[in-house]
Design a protein around this motif. Structure first.
Motif, PDB file in Angstrom:
ATOM      1  N   ARG A  67       0.826  -1.209   0.000  1.00  0.00           N
ATOM      2  CA  ARG A  67       0.000   0.000   0.000  1.00  0.00           C
ATOM      3  C   ARG A  67       0.856   1.252   0.000  1.00  0.00           C
ATOM      4  NH1 ARG A  67      -4.491  -0.421   4.538  1.00  0.00           N
ATOM      5  NH2 ARG A  67      -5.282   1.432   3.544  1.00  0.00           N
ATOM      6  N   GLY A  68       2.126   1.093   0.337  1.00  0.00           N
ATOM      7  CA  GLY A  68       3.017   2.243   0.365  1.00  0.00           C
ATOM      8  C   GLY A  68       2.922   2.989   1.682  1.00  0.00           C
ATOM      9  N   VAL A  69       3.241   4.273   1.613  1.00  0.00           N
ATOM     10  CA  VAL A  69       3.296   5.074   2.839  1.00  0.00           C
ATOM     11  C   VAL A  69       1.912   5.614   3.171  1.00  0.00           C
ATOM     12  CG1 VAL A  69       4.299   7.121   3.909  1.00  0.00           C
ATOM     13  CG2 VAL A  69       5.672   5.729   2.356  1.00  0.00           C
ATOM     14  N   LEU A  70       1.431   5.309   4.379  1.00  0.00           N
ATOM     15  CA  LEU A  70       0.151   5.841   4.834  1.00  0.00           C
ATOM     16  C   LEU A  70       0.420   6.947   5.844  1.00  0.00           C
ATOM     17  CD1 LEU A  70      -1.556   2.438   5.695  1.00  0.00           C
ATOM     18  CD2 LEU A  70      -2.250   3.943   3.857  1.00  0.00           C
ATOM     19  N   THR A  71      -0.193   8.081   5.617  1.00  0.00           N
ATOM     20  CA  THR A  71      -0.039   9.149   6.605  1.00  0.00           C
ATOM     21  C   THR A  71      -1.126   8.959   7.651  1.00  0.00           C
ATOM     22  OG1 THR A  71       0.771  10.572   4.864  1.00  0.00           O
ATOM     23  CG2 THR A  71       0.115  11.641   6.913  1.00  0.00           C
ATOM     24  N   GLN A  73      -1.293  10.883  10.584  1.00  0.00           N
ATOM     25  CA  GLN A  73      -1.646  12.172  11.142  1.00  0.00           C
ATOM     26  C   GLN A  73      -0.565  13.174  10.785  1.00  0.00           C
ATOM     27  OE1 GLN A  73      -1.695  12.448  15.401  1.00  0.00           O
ATOM     28  NE2 GLN A  73      -3.135  14.152  15.388  1.00  0.00           N
ATOM     29  N   THR A  74      -0.954  14.439  10.725  1.00  0.00           N
ATOM     30  CA  THR A  74       0.049  15.477  10.562  1.00  0.00           C
ATOM     31  C   THR A  74       0.001  16.384  11.777  1.00  0.00           C
ATOM     32  OG1 THR A  74      -1.547  16.720   9.253  1.00  0.00           O
ATOM     33  CG2 THR A  74       0.125  15.515   8.035  1.00  0.00           C
ATOM     34  N   LEU A  75       1.155  16.887  12.143  1.00  0.00           N
ATOM     35  CA  LEU A  75       1.235  17.795  13.294  1.00  0.00           C
ATOM     36  C   LEU A  75       1.873  19.092  12.848  1.00  0.00           C
ATOM     37  CD1 LEU A  75       2.546  15.246  15.969  1.00  0.00           C
ATOM     38  CD2 LEU A  75       0.186  16.003  15.638  1.00  0.00           C
ATOM     39  N   GLY A  76       1.559  20.153  13.555  1.00  0.00           N
ATOM     40  CA  GLY A  76       2.122  21.456  13.186  1.00  0.00           C
ATOM     41  C   GLY A  76       2.528  22.247  14.411  1.00  0.00           C
ATOM     42  N   GLU A  77       2.714  23.527  14.188  1.00  0.00           N
ATOM     43  CA  GLU A  77       3.205  24.420  15.235  1.00  0.00           C
ATOM     44  C   GLU A  77       2.399  24.262  16.536  1.00  0.00           C
ATOM     45  OE1 GLU A  77       3.916  28.334  13.571  1.00  0.00           O
ATOM     46  OE2 GLU A  77       3.493  29.147  15.567  1.00  0.00           O
ATOM     47  N   ASP A  79       2.232  21.648  18.424  1.00  0.00           N
ATOM     48  CA  ASP A  79       1.881  20.266  18.768  1.00  0.00           C
ATOM     49  C   ASP A  79       3.035  19.547  19.467  1.00  0.00           C
ATOM     50  OD1 ASP A  79      -0.736  20.254  17.829  1.00  0.00           O
ATOM     51  OD2 ASP A  79      -0.104  19.828  15.779  1.00  0.00           O
ATOM     52  N   ARG A  97       8.245  12.404   9.743  1.00  0.00           N
ATOM     53  CA  ARG A  97       8.999  13.054   8.665  1.00  0.00           C
ATOM     54  C   ARG A  97       8.601  14.528   8.593  1.00  0.00           C
ATOM     55  NH1 ARG A  97       7.964  13.659   3.139  1.00  0.00           N
ATOM     56  NH2 ARG A  97       5.968  12.601   3.421  1.00  0.00           N
ATOM     57  N   ARG A 137      -5.550  12.113  21.113  1.00  0.00           N
ATOM     58  CA  ARG A 137      -5.178  11.350  19.903  1.00  0.00           C
ATOM     59  C   ARG A 137      -6.041  10.108  19.753  1.00  0.00           C
ATOM     60  NH1 ARG A 137       0.247  13.458  19.292  1.00  0.00           N
ATOM     61  NH2 ARG A 137      -0.324  15.639  19.282  1.00  0.00           N
ATOM     62  N   ALA A 140      -9.360  11.206  18.488  1.00  0.00           N
ATOM     63  CA  ALA A 140      -9.296  11.552  17.059  1.00  0.00           C
ATOM     64  C   ALA A 140      -9.221  10.276  16.220  1.00  0.00           C
ATOM     65  CB  ALA A 140      -8.086  12.444  16.793  1.00  0.00           C
TER      66      ALA A 140
ATOM     67  N   ALA B 196      -4.775   9.425   4.205  1.00  0.00           N
ATOM     68  CA  ALA B 196      -4.090   9.799   2.967  1.00  0.00           C
ATOM     69  C   ALA B 196      -2.882   8.919   2.766  1.00  0.00           C
ATOM     70  CB  ALA B 196      -3.656  11.250   3.051  1.00  0.00           C
ATOM     71  N   MET B 197      -2.453   8.847   1.516  1.00  0.00           N
ATOM     72  CA  MET B 197      -1.209   8.163   1.209  1.00  0.00           C
ATOM     73  C   MET B 197      -0.100   9.216   1.240  1.00  0.00           C
ATOM     74  SD  MET B 197      -2.254   5.120   0.901  1.00  0.00           S
ATOM     75  CE  MET B 197      -0.866   4.191   0.238  1.00  0.00           C
ATOM     76  N   VAL B 204      -3.459  15.713   7.826  1.00  0.00           N
ATOM     77  CA  VAL B 204      -4.198  14.469   8.043  1.00  0.00           C
ATOM     78  C   VAL B 204      -4.636  14.445   9.503  1.00  0.00           C
ATOM     79  CG1 VAL B 204      -4.125  11.942   8.016  1.00  0.00           C
ATOM     80  CG2 VAL B 204      -2.854  13.239   6.298  1.00  0.00           C
ATOM     81  N   VAL B 206      -8.647  14.485  12.052  1.00  0.00           N
ATOM     82  CA  VAL B 206     -10.075  14.832  11.967  1.00  0.00           C
ATOM     83  C   VAL B 206     -10.275  16.344  12.052  1.00  0.00           C
ATOM     84  CG1 VAL B 206     -11.109  12.659  12.660  1.00  0.00           C
ATOM     85  CG2 VAL B 206     -10.314  14.219  14.409  1.00  0.00           C
ATOM     86  N   LYS B 213      -6.864  25.095  16.897  1.00  0.00           N
ATOM     87  CA  LYS B 213      -5.825  26.052  16.530  1.00  0.00           C
ATOM     88  C   LYS B 213      -6.341  27.249  15.747  1.00  0.00           C
ATOM     89  CE  LYS B 213      -2.021  22.818  16.145  1.00  0.00           C
ATOM     90  NZ  LYS B 213      -1.068  22.284  15.167  1.00  0.00           N
TER      91      LYS B 213
END
Ligand SMILES: Cc1cc2nc3c(=O)[nH]c(=O)nc-3n(C[C@H](O)[C@H](O)[C@H](O)COP(=O)(O)OP(=O)(O)OC[C@H]3O[C@@H](n4cnc5c(N)ncnc54)[C@H](O)[C@@H]3O)c2cc1C
Ligand code: FES
Lengths: 153, 295
Positions: A67-71, A73-77, A79, A97, A137, A140, B196-197, B204, B206, B213
């Protein structure tokens, strides 16, 4: 440049902590910078740090065969990233990453673990905050699992 | 077919324009002037009055009943620009009998339209205040007219934040418009997907997490929320956590409908009728009903 303890004090994660504990935590902290595409850590590596994202974006990823790389969750400033430094066997369960130039405050988990064993008050204060993040988390993740936008015939 | 539906169909076939104008139960003929695919299961129909004799005015958040001959009628929000009176825009997700029949319509096909119905978004009340819009999935469609309005009267409002969540990157509605809005300096647009891939460079997670934020003043902001009920429920918790009072939170509700004018009771939600008291409600009006399993 701002002192690390001043930076820490401003972060909501540390609200309500004593000056002494903040000073100690600042002693375990260091600024780190990651270029876009660089990994903060990879799955299976020892988890000896936890991170406060000061600027940029970090993607938490799992590599699934076929399936390759599954994201996940993303985090930002603002977090906080990572609690595996607190739970044996202290290994990361996913890759982290940087997807843009990312500046983090990295806390030395080993140093904190040791201190938490000696100072239960500090241990409790940290645990309370980490538990809160874990709850957020988990919650979510449950919503993601519900597949809210699917057609539920 | 029920008697009222048969009568309605007869009216449409004979082009009984007088009764069409006066009777809210009788659909008026509109022509499809364009059809646009949005995502794998969602499309937009642009409709014009078959007799181009009058403007069609509506309030953002209102809906129409769309009637496919011989198939049935469904409530669909108006998703176009409220300042554009010569055409009607509807974005529809094909989920069942009628919406799938709507999906098959092509240019020049005729659709019956009744409306506009219901109470829309509180754009007057929101004047001079920050506005936080939280949309999930197809829920962006009923909010788009409000966004057009806010941007057209941008100086009348405080900060505007649009927080949008979709299932995957392929399910994002109005992608080009979102990109355009994101390029503006007077609006904060955040988009996230549940999964997402690795080739997706956006957020990514909810949509409820975006609330934490977003930049708005919870003491005075107005929130407009539309999406699946579970998403709205958890968005409300997050807004409350930010300190927002329930009377500043507005949600758009969905129930099956028939008459759309408060007669049949089909859309009853506790003591309210979604079709005429809503579909947009201040949360204070429905908080006791919200999330209850069976009403
Ligand atoms: C005020 C209001 C505004 C609306 N605005 C829009 C809009 O702008 N765009 C739009 O696409 N829809 C909108 N809807 C929802 C739309 O009316 C329904 O999807 C439609 O009535 C379904 O009818 P059907 O005959 O296609 O499906 P049915 O044959 O009645 O249902 C088939 C299956 O689809 C499922 N289903 C039905 N409705 C939904 C739904 N809303 N979401 C997921 N699954 C569903 C049911 O569980 C059922 O099993 C709105 C509803 C209301 C009340
Ligand atoms: S649809 Fe008939 S009362 Fe609302």
């Amino acid at each position: 440049m701002e002192n690390l303890d001043v930076i820490l004090k401003k972060h909501p994660f540390f609200h309500g902590m004593t000056e002494e504990h903040l000073r100690f935590i600042a002693g375990c902290a260091a600024n780190e910078v990651y270029k876009s595409g660089e990994y903060l850590f990879r799955e299976g590596e020892s988890a000896n740090k936890f991170y406060f994202i000061r600027q940029g974006h970090v993607s938490l990823e799992l590599h699934a065969p076929e399936r390759g790389v599954l994201t996940i969750q993303t985090l930002g400033e603002g977090d906080v990233l990572g609690w595996s430094w607190l739970i044996p066997p202290y290994k990361w369960h996913f890759d982290a990453r940087a997807t843009t130039l990312t500046r983090v405050l990295a806390l030395d988990g080993k140093c904190l673990r040791k201190k938490c064993e000696e100072d239960y008050q500090l241990g409790y204060e940290l645990m309370k905050r980490i538990a809160h993040i874990m709850e957020e988390r988990l919650h979510a993740t449950r919503l993601q699992l519900l597949d809210m936008y699917g057609v539920h015939a | 077919m029920e008697a009222w539906a048969a009568e309605k169909e007869q009216d449409l076939k004979t082009g009984n324009a007088v009764s069409v104008l006066q009777d809210p139960m009788v659909p008026e003929q509109f022509r499809v002037v364009r059809r646009k695919s949005e995502t794998a299961d969602t499309f937009t129909l642009i409709l014009e009055r078959a007799q181009r004799d009058r403007a069609f005015e509506f309030q953002p958040g209102q809906f129409n009943m769309l009637y496919v001959f011989g198939v049935g009628e469904v409530p669909i929000s108006i998703s176009g620009d409220p300042a554009q009176h010569d055409r009607l825009v509807h974005t529809i997700r094909a989920v069942g009998t009628v919406t799938r029949a709507l999906d098959k319509l092509r240019k020049e096909a005729v659709v019956g339209v009744r409306g506009p119905f219901g109470r829309g978004w509180p754009l007057e009340k929101a004047r001079q205040h920050d506005v936080v819009i939280v949309a999930g999935g197809i829920g962006l469609a009923p909010l788009r007219p409000a966004i057009y309005h806010l941007l057209r009267h941008r100086d009348a409002y405080g900060r505007v934040a649009l927080l949008y969540g979709a299932r995957t990157p392929d399910d994002i509605l109005y992608l080009k418009e979102l990109e355009k809005w994101r390029g503006r300096f007077d609006m904060d647009v955040q988009v996230t997907v549940d999964r997402a891939m690795g080739d997706w460079f956006g957020n990514v997670g909810v949509v409820t997490q975006l609330v934490r934020k977003a930049e708005f003043n919870p003491d005075q902001a107005i929130a407009m929320v539309c999406g699946p009920e579970i998403m709205m429920r958890f968005t409300i918790y997050e807004l409350q956590r930010r300190g927002m009072q329930n009377d500043r939170i507005y949600v758009s509700m969905e129930r099956n409908m028939k008459c759309a004018i408060g007669f049949c009771g089909h859309c009853q939600y506790g003591p309210k009728f979604i079709c005429k008291d809503g579909p947009v409600f201040p949360y204070t009006e429905i908080e006791n009903l919200f999330g209850i399993r069976e009403i």
